[in-house]
Design a protein around this motif. Structure first.
Motif, PDB file in Angstrom:
ATOM      1  N   LYS A 273       0.824  -1.219   0.000  1.00 25.37           N
ATOM      2  CA  LYS A 273       0.000   0.000   0.000  1.00 25.37           C
ATOM      3  C   LYS A 273       0.859   1.270   0.000  1.00 25.37           C
ATOM      4  N   THR A 277       1.020   4.275  -2.867  1.00 25.51           N
ATOM      5  CA  THR A 277       0.622   5.663  -2.602  1.00 25.51           C
ATOM      6  C   THR A 277       1.720   6.628  -3.057  1.00 25.51           C
ATOM      7  N   GLU A 303      -4.150  -0.585  -6.664  1.00 22.48           N
ATOM      8  CA  GLU A 303      -4.685  -0.315  -5.325  1.00 22.48           C
ATOM      9  C   GLU A 303      -5.904  -1.182  -5.026  1.00 22.48           C
TER      10      GLU A 303
END
Ligand SMILES: Nc1ncnc2c1ncn2[C@@H]1O[C@H](COP(=O)(O)OP(=O)(O)OP(=O)(O)O)[C@@H](O)[C@H]1O
Ligand SMILES: [Mg+2]
Length: 465
Positions: A273, A277, A303
């Motif tokens: 994750k 990002t 994602e």
């Protein structure tokens, strides 16, 4: 040939076999013992009668011819006739007509031997044994019974022909009643008592074998739903203890193996994750708009995959406590989400009472199948059927369905049909896998079929009992 139906369970078969065998063996051994004892008692009786007849003949030997007749007449039993004639019996029947005659057999043998030892001086004695049915009366001794009555008794009529010392022919007739060792009712009692004891012991033994076996079968069934079920009790015979032990260690290894995989997967997905990002932030900085757009699309797909994978893993590891859930409200809220997004969703039927569910997981499961129906089938129709036994929720759509050969495959994680990929519906292929996991968490079932009137139908069946 008609075959006897065997009981289906192992317990029934073992009981039938053991008890049947034991009862047959018991009947056979009682019969053998009965006939054996009867024969030996009859041999003793025959010998005693032979000794008595021999003694009588010796007594008559020593008497004068004149004294013999009154002595013989005074004797009521055994019946003695002197002289060469065929001798009538006490009841007037000629001796030869009595029953089936034999000069062999245990009675004749025992009597012949006794005569040989006892008669001095030795002489020939012709012994005939006839089977007869006798009745005893004090006046005439044993006489043939006219018909089978309760006082009638089977027995043996024995005639002994010989000669006295002075050459006078003599015939002595004795009767040997058949030995009655025990009454039928006491035999039956003994039989029932022994059978009862045997049946109880056999039932206990059979139970001690079959109970651990059926516990093992139950545990194997449970294993599919719950890897963390308490271990089996290791008891009973050593083979059964070993089987239970092997099962327990298998369950332990399986559960540790699964947990380590789930942990590794969830760590990877979680750690992905952050870099995603970061990459998304960097992509925003790209000057070239088409490149930026396509990179951002890829980012959001990545994602989404990570999110679904995490959800899937969480589903495998769900610890949410079950609580009474209003299923109708749950379905309504799922449908509302899709209606707001512009899909047509209809509901028929309703649950009659709350269901003890892991609410969040169940909502997830339902929205996955409603999502599929809207995404691949245009619109969804939900039918709810509730009973004391189970709660069934069917979600049907009006699309092209799934080829029969793929009906099971689509439940595999990340498995998507070619058609869906090319249509770019943007799924990750985890929806059905998650839905089935949730169904199994509730000890229920999740399957899909092509509806006879077209479209796919997903069926979620949750047990109530
Ligand atoms: N109602 C349906 N009609 C036709 N095909 C279906 C239907 N539901 C599922 N499928 C097929 O089964 C595949 C797997 O479904 P699943 O729900 O597991 O994954 P997905 O929908 O592709 O992705 P996700 O649900 O994770 O977003 C789908 O890709 C699709 O090809
Ligand atoms: Mg889906």
């Amino acid at each position: 040939m008609m075959r006897m139906p065997l009981p289906r369970s192992l317990k029934g078969r073992l009981l039938l076999l053991l008890i049947g065998g034991l009862v047959a063996a018991q009947v056979a051994s009682s019969l053998i013992a009965y006939y054996d004892r009867r024969a030996s008692i009859e041999r003793v009786l025959a010998r005693r009668n032979a000794v008595r007849v021999a003694d009588l003949i010796r007594m008559l030997d020593g008497m004068g011819a004149a004294g013999r007749e009154p002595a013989v007449a005074a004797l009521r039993y055994p019946v003695i006739r002197l002289g060469p004639l065929a001798v009538p019996r006490a009841d007037g029947m000629p001796e030869e007509t009595i029953g089936r005659e034999t000069v062999e057999g245990p009675i004749a043998e025992a009597m012949t031997t006794a005569f040989r030892e006892r008669l001095r001086p030795p002489r020939a004695a012709h012994i005939r044994v006839g089977q007869t049915k006798l009745r005893y009366s004090p006046e005439s001794g044993f006489v043939p019974a006219p018909g089978i009555g309760s006082t009638a008794q089977f027995g043996w009529g024995v005639s002994v022909r010989s000669v006295l010392a002075d050459g006078t022919p003599v015939v002595v007739y004795v009767e040997i009643p058949q030995a009655i060792l025990f009454s039928v009712s006491s035999l039956l009692w003994q039989f029932f008592l022994l059978s009862a004891v045997t049946i109880v012991l056999v039932a206990l033994a059979v139970n001690s074998v079959t109970r651990p076996l059926s516990e093992l079968a139950d545990a194997a069934e449970r294993l599919g739903n719950d890897l963390d079920a308490p271990p089996l009790r290791e008891h009973g015979a050593s083979e059964l203890r070993r089987a239970a032990h092997a099962f327990n260690s298998m369950q332990d290894r399986l559960s540790r193996y699964l947990k380590s995989r789930v942990n590794a997967l969830s760590a990877i997905s979680h750690d992905l994750k952050t870099p995603i990002t970061r990459m998304r932030l960097r992509a925003e900085l790209i000057e070239d708009p088409p490149l930026r757009e396509s990179l951002l699309r890829d980012m959001s797909e990545l994602e989404k995959m990570v999110r679904s994978a995490l959800e899937f893993i969480r589903g495998l590891d769900s610890t949410e406590p079950p609580q009474p859930t209003d299923i109708n409200a749950l379905i309504d809220s799922v449908c509302e989400d899709y209606r707001e997004a512009g899909h047509e969703v209809a509901i028929e039927g309703a649950a009659t009472q709350p269901y003890p569910a892991q609410t969040q997981a169940l909502k997830h499961c339902l929205s996955n199948i409603v999502d599929n129906a809207c995404k691949y089938g245009g619109k969804a129709r939900i039918v709810v059927k509730d009973s004391d036994r189970e709660l069934v929720i069917k979600v049907r759509d009006f699309g092209h369905g799934v080829p029969e050969a793929e009906l099971e495959k689509v439940f595999q994680p990340f498995y998507r049909l070619e058609t869906s990929r090319s249509r770019d519906t943007g799924g990750t292929g985890l929806g059905l896998a998650i839905a089935r996991n949730v169904a199994q968490l509730h000890h229920g079932q999740m399957r899909i079929r092509n509806h006879p009137e077209g479209g796919l139908e997903a069926i979620l069946a949750l047990p109530r009992a």
